[in-house]
Motif scaffolding. Sequence first.
Motif: not given
Length: 407
Positions: A30-59
């Motif tokens: 029984k999911p709730d907001d306190k213990h569960c959340h949406d993870n946007p990485d599930g909709e991202r490709n590899l490049t998008e995940i890498l670019k989301n990390w702070k200070g990381v340059t991606v090619e």
Amino acid sequence: MFSFLLFVLFSCSSYIYCIEVCEDFKYYVKPDDKHCHDNPDGERNLTEILKNWKGVTVEEHNIFTKDGYQILINRAYTHKDKNPVVLGPGAFFTTLAFANRGNKSLAHHLILEGHDLWIVNFRSGPYSRGHKSLKDTDEKYWQFSLYEMAVYDLDSALELVMEKAGKKGIYIGHGGGSTIGYIYSSVKVEAAQSNLKGIIALGHLAYMDGTKSYLRFLLPLVDYLKPVINQRLHGEFPLDWGELKCESLLDYYTYEIGKVPIYGDDFAEIDPVYLPIMRTQNKQKSVGVNVLIHLYQIMKSKKFQAFDFGAAVNQQKYGQSTPPEYNISAIPVPVTIFLGNNDWIATNPNAQRFYSQLNPDVQCGYKTVECSKWNHNDFIEAKDIELFLYGPLFEAIDNMSFGMCVK
């Protein structure tokens, strides 16, 4: 019976369309907001995940191999103080498996440590489906084995690393990714000496006879059905056998139980926080039938050998009626092997046999993860991967970077 075996093998490749994640399995009931959340990485490709990390340059480097296949090489770094590291996934895994666990991901740790990170998306993967003249619906497109992935894909990737970074890369392969590294370095010895610093194998895979995995029953069926797969599916063997939704806690355990006959059991290391993401992204949707048959031939022959085309074609390609064995003693770079005590695919006797055939000068460590139930998937997905694996792994990387071979 055949349908059941296929289900057992490839249920671990079904997709869970549920991106909400919870900190413990009990909260999925029984999911709730306190213990569960949406993870946007599930909709991202590899490049998008890498670019989301702070200070990381991606090619992104889209390149063509010498035999015409388009492959994507991802590069990510911050300050690049340390040696380049090249990651190669196993035959059934996508490159997202290295990056979709947030700060716990191997890719994130490597970048944080200052490594210039390169990730190889081998041919036919989700980001490497192109070809100069073929479509991925052409049967000819799928007529490649582990050999071509090694001497063309990995070779092109390592040449790119040397060209752009000016340094030799340390190659880390998981499962079949390590097999590709061994084939490359034993066949293209001079190229390996020029472009490769060393090989680190996670869930090492070369010899496969005596494996405990149910692959020993399933791969022969693929070999038997090859004519049908080529005719009906143009040589592309599907690994996505349907949708598995995370609607109950029972669904998760059913899913994991289905993996046990292939990879081994380790229920304590199932990570509830990232399980929905990993199940959505980590597995390939398909694989070339000759890749599976090559694995079967290695298993059946009890030899680490080239692809067997049959006596007549072998004579044309190899100058002999039987496929040659790969010369393990010719591998010119240091090799470090990591094994799991409960890995049903990569067994200790097979790994010891391989390691003993290496030139003693390149034997750079044979390590067993200090967790009694560590299985093949744990090298990518274990909940406590930072505790059990990353310490000795990064020590091995540092030793290789500085030319120290600690056995």
